[in-house]
Motif scaffolding. Structure first.
Motif, PDB file in Angstrom:
ATOM      1  N   ASP A 123       0.642  -1.371  -0.125  1.00 50.24           N
ATOM      2  CA  ASP A 123      -0.229  -0.020  -0.018  1.00 50.24           C
ATOM      3  C   ASP A 123       1.150   1.297  -0.079  1.00 50.24           C
ATOM      4  N   ALA A 124       1.623   1.161   0.523  1.00 52.36           N
ATOM      5  CA  ALA A 124       2.733   1.875   0.788  1.00 52.36           C
ATOM      6  C   ALA A 124       4.112   2.143   1.018  1.00 52.36           C
ATOM      7  N   GLY A 125       5.150   2.575   1.069  1.00 47.28           N
ATOM      8  CA  GLY A 125       6.266   2.411   1.171  1.00 47.28           C
ATOM      9  C   GLY A 125       7.371   3.429   2.036  1.00 47.28           C
ATOM     10  N   ILE A 126       8.922   2.851   2.233  1.00 56.86           N
ATOM     11  CA  ILE A 126       9.649   4.026   3.434  1.00 56.86           C
ATOM     12  C   ILE A 126      10.371   4.109   2.301  1.00 56.86           C
ATOM     13  N   GLN A 127      11.485   4.614   1.471  1.00 57.08           N
ATOM     14  CA  GLN A 127      12.454   5.031   0.856  1.00 57.08           C
ATOM     15  C   GLN A 127      13.495   6.625   1.205  1.00 57.08           C
ATOM     16  N   LEU A 128      14.136   6.064   0.389  1.00 55.71           N
ATOM     17  CA  LEU A 128      16.004   6.647   0.528  1.00 55.71           C
ATOM     18  C   LEU A 128      15.652   7.546  -0.116  1.00 55.71           C
ATOM     19  N   GLY A 129      16.043   9.031  -0.628  1.00 53.41           N
ATOM     20  CA  GLY A 129      15.692  10.093  -1.383  1.00 53.41           C
ATOM     21  C   GLY A 129      15.430  11.546  -1.739  1.00 53.41           C
TER      22      GLY A 129
ATOM     23  N   LYS B 125      -4.344   6.420  -6.833  1.00 49.56           N
ATOM     24  CA  LYS B 125      -5.478   5.384  -6.619  1.00 49.56           C
ATOM     25  C   LYS B 125      -6.106   6.034  -5.166  1.00 49.56           C
ATOM     26  N   PRO B 126      -7.772   5.839  -4.572  1.00 50.71           N
ATOM     27  CA  PRO B 126      -8.224   6.409  -3.812  1.00 50.71           C
ATOM     28  C   PRO B 126      -7.368   5.602  -2.679  1.00 50.71           C
ATOM     29  N   GLU B 127      -6.870   6.691  -1.351  1.00 51.73           N
ATOM     30  CA  GLU B 127      -5.916   6.839  -0.501  1.00 51.73           C
ATOM     31  C   GLU B 127      -7.327   5.644   0.829  1.00 51.73           C
ATOM     32  N   PRO B 128      -6.800   4.425   0.780  1.00 52.95           N
ATOM     33  CA  PRO B 128      -6.912   3.950   1.780  1.00 52.95           C
ATOM     34  C   PRO B 128      -7.783   4.611   3.407  1.00 52.95           C
ATOM     35  N   ALA B 129      -8.758   3.660   4.202  1.00 54.12           N
ATOM     36  CA  ALA B 129      -8.322   4.568   5.237  1.00 54.12           C
ATOM     37  C   ALA B 129      -7.056   4.349   6.258  1.00 54.12           C
ATOM     38  N   ALA B 130      -6.944   3.333   6.420  1.00 53.46           N
ATOM     39  CA  ALA B 130      -6.022   2.318   7.151  1.00 53.46           C
ATOM     40  C   ALA B 130      -4.541   3.401   6.953  1.00 53.46           C
TER      41      ALA B 130
END
Length: 301
Positions: free
Chosen positions: A147-153, A282-287
């Motif tokens: 759904d998402a992630g953490i990235q160095l940049g 895309k739509p953002e889920p509530a979670a």
């Protein structure tokens, strides 16, 4: 006259093995992910090639490469496997009355920053199950099952939103016990005779700090190399050399006196830091919204 035979599906297990191998471009890594032997992976790929009547991989200069047919097939089936996995996880989560949120992060950031704080999110959002995976590979929100992630940049990208997490401040660190002896570090010039501990995911950090300190950057490339900062920091803790650390990720060790930053010079890399990244298409889920709000609160605290 017999009825026509229905269209034949490919053998599903070989197809899954091909998807994993094509995504990782490594038989060994695919075997590790699937918990089988490399020989078994090769057999399954050959079985699928036999079924399809085309070659899916080539080996060039010791590396595995997809053929044009393999690239097309991988692009077509990857969304299907992702949809199957999402459907399965959704029904399993809904059956437990919980919402699944899939997040990927670099291992060092996950272990040293995110996981120690994650219990707070669970307390505030008991109906959300966070599934955390780790990798240093660039995020691909369109093809990965996350759904998402953490990235160095630098946080930029036309198809994704981003939220800045921490300052990326570089500083050499060494085991505090080392600083109690006669060979303690007092001047940056001493680093030219030290074992420098490098992180392969961030190969230029030492050179950047050396340049900021007015030292020859060529010397900054010698020393020991580790796959992740997590390993380099542990090597520093055990006295194997001097690591170039992102201070936000060694805050605990510095506070507790396990590691010491022997020099006053700190190098702030500005916008080049860790970001929380999610799709703009895309739509953002509530979670996901709840997780982002929680992250903002943690950063501001």
């Amino acid at each position: 006259m017999p009825p026509p035979r229905p269209p034949q599906l490919p053998p599903l297990n070989p197809t899954r093995v091909f998807e994993t191998t094509g995504r990782l471009l490594s038989v060994t890594k695919a075997a590790e992910e699937l918990c089988v032997t490399p020989a078994a992976v090769s057999r399954q790929v050959r079985a699928l090639e036999h079924f399809l009547g085309v070659k899916l991989f080539n080996r060039a200069h010791g590396r595995l490469e997809l053929t044009p047919a393999g690239s097309r097939y991988l692009a077509d089936i990857t969304p299907l496997f992702a949809a199957l996995l999402t459907a399965t996880q959704t029904i399993r989560s809904s059956d437990r009355g919980r919402t699944l949120l899939k997040i990927r992060s670099p291992a060092t950031f996950a272990v040293r920053w995110l996981i120690p704080r994650l219990a707070g999110f669970h307390r505030e959002n008991p109906s959300v199950e966070v599934r955390l995976t780790t990798s240093s590979a660039p995020l691909d929100l369109h093809h990965e099952d996350i759904d998402a992630g953490i990235q160095l940049g630098d946080g930029s990208g036309p198809t994704a939103h981003s939220q800045r997490l921490v300052a990326n401040v570089l500083s050499p660190v060494v085991a505090s016990a080392r600083q109690q002896g006669p060979d303690r570090l007092e001047r940056p010039e001493q680093l030219q005779d030290e074992v420098l501990l490098h992180t392969m995911a961030r190969p230029d950090d030492w050179a950047r700090w050396f340049t900021a300190a007015g030292l020859a950057a060529e010397r900054a490339h010698s020393g020991m190399r580790y796959e992740t900062s997590l390993l380099a920091y542990q090597a520093a803790i055990e006295g194997h050399g001097v690591a170039i650390a992102q201070r936000a990720l060694v805050h605990k060790e510095l506070t507790e006196g396990i590691l010491t930053a022997p020099f006053d010079l700190e190098l702030d890399l500005g916008d080049h830091t860790y970001y929380f990244v999610w799709s703009a298409g895309k739509p953002e889920p509530a979670a996901l919204s709840a997780f982002r709000t929680w992250l903002a609160d943690v950063i501001d605290a």
